[in-house]
Design a protein around this motif. Structure first.
Motif, short mmCIF file in Angstrom:
data_model
loop_
_atom_site.label_atom_id
_atom_site.label_comp_id
_atom_site.label_asym_id
_atom_site.label_seq_id
_atom_site.Cartn_x
_atom_site.Cartn_y
_atom_site.Cartn_z
N SER A 158 0.81 -1.22 0.00
CA SER A 158 0.00 0.00 0.00
C SER A 158 0.84 1.27 0.00
N ARG A 159 1.95 1.29 0.72
CA ARG A 159 2.74 2.52 0.84
C ARG A 159 3.87 2.64 -0.16
N CYS A 160 4.50 1.51 -0.50
CA CYS A 160 5.65 1.55 -1.40
C CYS A 160 5.36 0.95 -2.77
N ASP A 161 4.14 0.39 -2.94
CA ASP A 161 3.73 -0.24 -4.19
C ASP A 161 4.69 -1.36 -4.60
N VAL A 162 5.06 -2.18 -3.60
CA VAL A 162 5.97 -3.30 -3.83
C VAL A 162 5.27 -4.58 -3.40
N LYS A 163 5.13 -5.50 -4.33
CA LYS A 163 4.53 -6.80 -4.01
C LYS A 163 5.67 -7.80 -3.82
N VAL A 164 5.74 -8.35 -2.60
CA VAL A 164 6.84 -9.22 -2.25
C VAL A 164 6.29 -10.40 -1.44
N SER A 165 6.94 -11.55 -1.55
CA SER A 165 6.47 -12.75 -0.86
C SER A 165 6.86 -12.71 0.61
N LEU A 166 6.20 -13.54 1.41
CA LEU A 166 6.51 -13.62 2.83
C LEU A 166 7.91 -14.18 3.06
N SER A 167 8.32 -15.12 2.23
CA SER A 167 9.66 -15.68 2.40
C SER A 167 10.74 -14.65 2.09
#
Length: 173
Positions: free
Chosen positions: A95-104
């Motif tokens: 939401s804030r940085c527009d970065v989609k990253v996995s939990l791992s």
């Protein structure tokens, strides 16, 4: 390239030497000057995928999906909110940085930053002397006579109901 890896060009020769020229594994080892295990792995990949390289492996090094700004955001977020869940950090990054990253990836990033998973103490907030004195003064204003007070049993209250028992913190703190 590390010394134990075999180049893609060299791997291309392994199925040709084995299936076209009929070389044994030992002969391929002598001709290409490599060990047996990469030959077996390459032949297995060639039999299953019709290619000598694994398409799911990163041979030239994986590019990191988080840049320095994202990592600084993670550091500051963990510093301000010590008891954050990984999925909350993931949604905040989106939401804030527009970065989609996995939990791992988040977990490995926290490990690389030296931020460890620790037990959170909730006693510090409960033992604030100023807040306790303000509460007692407010209570004295509301009920000047102690017989006016009524208490109820909070038997259903659990210490884990509202507080998070674990959080992330820099190593050594």
């Amino acid at each position: 390239m590390p010394p134990w890896t075999v180049s893609y060009d060299l791997k291309l020769h392994i199925p040709v030497l084995r299936h076209v020229y009929g070389y044994s594994i030992q002969k391929i080892c002598e001709v290409l000057s490599i060990r047996k295990s990469p030959i077996y792995k390459t032949l297995q990949l060639y039999a299953t995928l019709a290619d000598v390289a694994n398409p799911n492996s990163c041979t030239a090094g994986c590019h990191r999906s988080l840049n320095h700004e994202d990592i600084n955001y993670i550091k500051s977020h963990c510093h301000l909110h010590g008891s954050v869940f990984l999925d909350e950090l993931q949604s905040d990054l989106l939401s804030r940085c527009d970065v989609k990253v996995s939990l791992s990836t988040l977990f490995r990033t926290l490990q690389r930053l030296g931020i460890t998973h620790k037990k959170v103490s909730c006693h510090a907030l409960e033992q604030n002397d100023e807040k306790c004195a303000a509460f007692m003064n407010n209570l004295a204003d509301i009920a000047p006579n102690p017989e006016m007070l009524m208490f109820r049993d909070e038997a259903a209250k659990n210490d884990h109901t509202l507080a998070r028992p674990m959080g992330y913190s820099p190593h050594g703190t």
